[in-house]
Enzyme design. Structure first.
Site, PDB file in Angstrom:
ATOM      1  N   GLU A 179       0.836  -1.212   0.000  1.00 57.99           N
ATOM      2  CA  GLU A 179       0.000   0.000   0.000  1.00 57.99           C
ATOM      3  C   GLU A 179       0.868   1.260   0.000  1.00 57.99           C
ATOM      4  OE1 GLU A 179      -2.945   1.076  -0.265  1.00 57.99           O
ATOM      5  OE2 GLU A 179      -4.447  -0.271   0.593  1.00 57.99           O
ATOM      6  N   ASP A 180       0.341   2.298  -0.615  1.00 54.81           N
ATOM      7  CA  ASP A 180       1.011   3.599  -0.552  1.00 54.81           C
ATOM      8  C   ASP A 180       0.763   4.269   0.793  1.00 54.81           C
ATOM      9  OD1 ASP A 180      -1.704   3.857  -1.079  1.00 54.81           O
ATOM     10  OD2 ASP A 180      -1.481   5.366  -2.651  1.00 54.81           O
TER      11      ASP A 180
ATOM     12  N   ASP B  70      -4.844   5.306   5.663  1.00 55.20           N
ATOM     13  CA  ASP B  70      -5.414   6.533   6.216  1.00 55.20           C
ATOM     14  C   ASP B  70      -6.510   6.137   7.219  1.00 55.20           C
ATOM     15  OD1 ASP B  70      -6.108   9.254   6.435  1.00 55.20           O
ATOM     16  OD2 ASP B  70      -7.356   9.224   4.665  1.00 55.20           O
TER      17      ASP B  70
ATOM     18  N   LYS C 249      -1.025   7.030   8.340  1.00 58.36           N
ATOM     19  CA  LYS C 249      -1.596   8.243   8.952  1.00 58.36           C
ATOM     20  C   LYS C 249      -2.475   7.790  10.124  1.00 58.36           C
ATOM     21  CE  LYS C 249      -3.069  11.229   5.597  1.00 58.36           C
ATOM     22  NZ  LYS C 249      -4.157  11.878   4.816  1.00 58.36           N
TER      23      LYS C 249
ATOM     24  N   PHE D 130      -2.767  16.100   3.891  1.00 62.13           N
ATOM     25  CA  PHE D 130      -2.918  15.402   2.619  1.00 62.13           C
ATOM     26  C   PHE D 130      -1.581  15.422   1.896  1.00 62.13           C
ATOM     27  CE2 PHE D 130      -4.238  14.556  -1.709  1.00 62.13           C
ATOM     28  CZ  PHE D 130      -5.173  13.556  -1.509  1.00 62.13           C
TER      29      PHE D 130
ATOM     30  N   ARG E  45       1.801  12.898  -9.037  1.00 68.15           N
ATOM     31  CA  ARG E  45       2.347  11.541  -8.820  1.00 68.15           C
ATOM     32  C   ARG E  45       3.841  11.485  -9.131  1.00 68.15           C
ATOM     33  NH1 ARG E  45      -1.932   7.920  -8.017  1.00 68.15           N
ATOM     34  NH2 ARG E  45      -3.759   8.265  -9.305  1.00 68.15           N
TER      35      ARG E  45
HETATM   36  P1  5GP Z   1      -8.295   4.865   3.544  1.00 65.20           P
HETATM   37  O1  5GP Z   1      -9.336   3.913   3.064  1.00 65.20           O
HETATM   38  O2  5GP Z   1      -7.228   4.236   4.408  1.00 65.20           O
HETATM   39  O3  5GP Z   1      -8.909   6.076   4.196  1.00 65.20           O
HETATM   40  O4  5GP Z   1      -7.615   5.484   2.290  1.00 65.20           O
HETATM   41  C1  5GP Z   1      -6.864   4.765   1.432  1.00 65.20           C
HETATM   42  C2  5GP Z   1      -6.664   5.488   0.138  1.00 65.20           C
HETATM   43  O5  5GP Z   1      -7.014   6.877   0.234  1.00 65.20           O
HETATM   44  C3  5GP Z   1      -5.219   5.465  -0.231  1.00 65.20           C
HETATM   45  O6  5GP Z   1      -4.889   4.292  -0.919  1.00 65.20           O
HETATM   46  C4  5GP Z   1      -5.104   6.718  -1.065  1.00 65.20           C
HETATM   47  O7  5GP Z   1      -5.498   6.440  -2.380  1.00 65.20           O
HETATM   48  C5  5GP Z   1      -6.099   7.675  -0.448  1.00 65.20           C
HETATM   49  N1  5GP Z   1      -5.464   8.605   0.498  1.00 65.20           N
HETATM   50  C6  5GP Z   1      -5.615   8.650   1.834  1.00 65.20           C
HETATM   51  N2  5GP Z   1      -4.873   9.631   2.374  1.00 65.20           N
HETATM   52  C7  5GP Z   1      -4.220  10.211   1.345  1.00 65.20           C
HETATM   53  C8  5GP Z   1      -3.274  11.276   1.255  1.00 65.20           C
HETATM   54  O8  5GP Z   1      -2.853  11.925   2.212  1.00 65.20           O
HETATM   55  N3  5GP Z   1      -2.827  11.565  -0.004  1.00 65.20           N
HETATM   56  C9  5GP Z   1      -3.234  10.901  -1.109  1.00 65.20           C
HETATM   57  N4  5GP Z   1      -2.721  11.282  -2.271  1.00 65.20           N
HETATM   58  N5  5GP Z   1      -4.114   9.892  -1.062  1.00 65.20           N
HETATM   59  C10 5GP Z   1      -4.597   9.546   0.154  1.00 65.20           C
END
Ligand code: 5GP
Length: 177
Positions: free
Chosen positions: A99-100, A103, A131, A152, A165
């Site tokens: 995963e990148d 969040d 995060k 963000f 990106r």
């Molecule tokens: P989650 O489901 O954990 O809230 O979010 C996962 C996805 O939300 C990540 O794979 C990413 O695509 C997007 N995301 C969450 N936080 C960020 C952020 O700070 N920057 C970016 N570019 N994408 C985020």
């Protein structure tokens, strides 16, 4: 967005490189001889995945999966589905999800659940960034890279509305005014 936003570096490309090396060493130690399948979560993980795999000098397979999540905005809809699935059979294999960012954890939680139902031999998670302050559902990150504040971030594969990106550093995208 546009003229109203500002980028400031959070992690330099050197810091990212050191983190990827550290993660690769940990993964190598655990997966050598296990012929794992590394599953990159598109699109944000593509750059991390490429750099990580370059450092893993043992047999493994590469897969990608695409889930719907943010849809161009900054807020997760909380509704997740598989948009592009896997080609490989997961049952009985050692699976490492790449995963990148984790969040809220909703996307990753959904994916781990989805893959777990396919009965892999093992299922672990590697996340370049975390995060934790935003978590809504608990997620175990087996290989954790950089902890980010409640901001963000963009760059190193991560986008805002398909922009940024290409940046080699991880930057905070700030709204001005
Ligand atoms: P989650 O489901 O954990 O809230 O979010 C996962 C996805 O939300 C990540 O794979 C990413 O695509 C997007 N995301 C969450 N936080 C960020 C952020 O700070 N920057 C970016 N570019 N994408 C985020």
């Amino acid at each position: 967005m546009g003229s109203q936003s500002k980028l400031s570096i959070l992690f330099t490309s050197e810091e990212i490189e050191a983190t990827v090396s550290k993660l690769a060493a940990e993964i190598r130690q655990d997966y050598l001889g296990k012929h794992p399948i590394l599953i990159g979560v598109l699109k944000g993980s593509f750059m991390f995945m490429a750099d990580l795999i370059r450092l893993l000098d043992f047999p493994l397979e590469v897969e990608f999966i695409r889930l719907s999540s943010y849809g161009g905005g900054r807020k997760s809809s909380g509704k997740i589905k598989v948009v592009q699935g896997l080609q490989s059979e997961v049952r009985g294999r050692h699976i490492l999800v790449i995963e990148d960012i984790v969040d809220t954890g909703l996307t990753t939680g959904f994916l781990l659940d989805y893959l777990g139902k396919k009965k892999p031999a093992s299922l672990r998670l590697c996340a370049l960034t975390d995060k934790p302050s935003r978590r809504k559902t608990p997620v175990t990150i087996d290989y954790r890279g950089l902890t980010v504040p409640d901001k963000f971030i963009v760059g190193y594969g991560l986008d805002w509305d398909e922009k940024f990106r290409y940046l080699p550093d991880i930057c905070v995208l700030e709204n001005e005014g």
